[in-house]
Write a protein that holds these residues in place. Structure first.
Motif, short mmCIF file in Angstrom:
data_model
loop_
_atom_site.label_atom_id
_atom_site.label_comp_id
_atom_site.label_asym_id
_atom_site.label_seq_id
_atom_site.Cartn_x
_atom_site.Cartn_y
_atom_site.Cartn_z
N THR A 51 -6.21 1.43 1.49
CA THR A 51 -5.00 1.40 1.18
C THR A 51 -4.28 2.03 1.64
N SER B 157 -0.94 0.45 4.01
CA SER B 157 0.55 0.91 3.86
C SER B 157 1.25 1.21 5.22
N SER C 230 0.77 -4.14 -9.12
CA SER C 230 1.49 -2.93 -8.81
C SER C 230 2.48 -3.25 -7.57
N GLY C 231 2.22 -4.14 -6.45
CA GLY C 231 2.80 -4.76 -5.54
C GLY C 231 3.94 -5.48 -5.93
N VAL D 125 6.36 -2.93 -6.98
CA VAL D 125 7.16 -2.24 -5.92
C VAL D 125 8.10 -3.13 -5.37
N GLU E 97 6.44 7.00 -3.94
CA GLU E 97 4.86 6.55 -4.42
C GLU E 97 4.49 8.13 -4.78
#
Length: 199
Positions: free
Chosen positions: A3, A7, A102-103, A106, A129
């Motif tokens: 992850t 990112s 979650s994406g 966001v 975050e």
């Protein structure tokens, strides 16, 4: 680790695309820009559109968690992924679904932030975050207990918002604010640990 690496790759692409600076809409698209900004700066019935947007996301999230099989399995996997797997639930798939949702959240948040600011940059949401994690834990969403919820998250967001506003009014330096928030996160985690041991 995957992850974090992903990112960092995404952040690198954002830096390349924006040239490390802010992206501002051209004058030829100003009308569209004003419509876009209305998402965050406009209001309906005297209430800011951001409030309606946040409420909509929360209601959809609450419905998914409480009223669907997907939500119930999220709780099971979150409480004990090994036990969930042994009971026939593909834990890896549901963790992937959680990351996808979650994406999406966001992306909605980024639309709101860029609409409010009128510009976009690779670092415009840097540190968000951490605030999300702090608000989640402070609200009482203990990792692995299967008792989390949208209301707990809302309480955490409100507490963090009040704390941030107070520090801003007191003109506390941003670096000091980061330290204070990190201490609050540690204390909240410790409180959850003590609570789980006593229960």
């Amino acid at each position: 680790i995957v992850t974090l690496a992903t990112s960092m790759i995404a952040l690198g692409f954002a830096y390349v695309y924006t040239g490390g600076g802010r992206t501002v809409t051209a004058d030829s698209a100003m009308a569209a820009t004003e419509t876009y900004r209305a998402v965050a700066r406009g209001s309906t019935f005297g209430v800011t559109n951001l409030a309606f947007l946040a409420a909509a996301v929360m209601l959809v999230g609450a419905f998914i968690l409480k009223k669907t099989k997907l939500g119930r399995r999220f709780y099971l996997v979150g409480a004990n992924k090994t036990a969930a797997y042994m009971s026939g639930i593909n834990s890896h798939s549901y963790r992937a679904y959680a990351f996808i949702i979650s994406g999406i959240c966001v992306a909605i948040a980024c639309i709101a932030v860029t609409a409010r600011n009128g510009t976009a940059s690779a670092t415009c949401c840097k540190g968000f975050e951490n605030d999300a994690a702090i608000a989640t834990i402070v609200g009482g969403n203990a990792p692995g207990n299967g008792k989390s919820g949208i209301i707990c998250t809302l309480i955490g967001v409100l507490c963090l918002g009040v704390m941030s506003n107070v520090m801003n009014l007191m003109r506390v330096d941003s670096t000091i604010q980061t330290i204070i928030k990190s201490v609050v996160l540690i204390l909240a985690l410790y409180a959850q640990l003590v609570k789980s041991r006593n229960s």
